[in-house]
Enzyme design. Sequence first.
Site, PDB file in Angstrom:
ATOM      1  N   SER A 141     -61.506  70.318  31.119  1.00  0.00           N
ATOM      2  CA  SER A 141     -60.216  70.251  31.818  1.00  0.00           C
ATOM      3  C   SER A 141     -60.492  70.160  33.307  1.00  0.00           C
ATOM      4  CB  SER A 141     -59.384  71.508  31.532  1.00  0.00           C
ATOM      5  OG  SER A 141     -58.280  71.597  32.421  1.00  0.00           O
TER       6      SER A 141
ATOM      7  N   TYR B  65     -59.100  80.645  32.047  1.00  0.00           N
ATOM      8  CA  TYR B  65     -59.254  79.297  31.484  1.00  0.00           C
ATOM      9  C   TYR B  65     -60.126  78.422  32.369  1.00  0.00           C
ATOM     10  CZ  TYR B  65     -57.785  74.716  29.601  1.00  0.00           C
ATOM     11  OH  TYR B  65     -57.746  73.460  29.056  1.00  0.00           O
TER      12      TYR B  65
END
Length: 267
Positions: A143, A156
């Site tokens: 990501s 995250y």
Amino acid sequence: MNVDFSDKVVLVTGASAGIGESTALLFAKLGAKLSLVGRNEANLRAVAAKCEKQKGVKPLAIVADLGTDEGVEKTAKDTLDHFGRLDVLVNNAGISARTCIQLTDMATFDEVFRVDVRGVYNLTRLLVPALVETKGNIVNVSSISATVVAVGSLPYGMAKAALDHFTRLVALELAPKGVRVNAVSPGVTVSTIVKRMTGYTEEEYQAWLSAAATAIPMGQVCEGDDIANMIVHLASENSRLVTGTVVEVDGGLRYGSAGNLLARQMK
């Protein structure tokens, strides 16, 4: 060069929705023999049925939680027992969380790292011998949160940063064995992860996507197919000398106001 996976076995984790579903369908269209992994059995079997319709090749559907050693071991064993080989491993399964250091607890940290880092590490470890045999390759799904700093993206962003470096380290280790390792780093992508994380209704989620598009230099959010196309490209012989790369597919978001956008997502 035409892309054909008709003689290849491809394992896609997190295949029951979003990027994983799009990736599974594209590999199915290209003739791959698929091992599909997910936690939602109903969704996973629906995706497997869609894949079978593409070329008549029935996927192996494995219901497993890759945040557990048992789930990882089952995935590796069932795939190799069923197909006897593995050519491509797509580590796509992942979870997220909205929190920051002033609000977080260790349970949240452990949950995210257990799936996004430990599960990938363990599954790759178990399947490397099979990939060495076939001179196969690995594509990890990361990501832009790995490199874009935004308040609220703990843990995250940390997990995806670890995944990027894992990609580079394992690529260097396995290159002499003929095994390539790369990662795709999506920007804002239509999927289920934000809805799960935020609890948005469909209407709220669509409004969030529209707002997100305004922060993206190319003016569009990514679809699952955009990410799937890059995954397949990296997994194919068209990328035969590409290894250790992290390819962003984000419409230029990382160069725009990505930090502000991700921070707004956290509110």
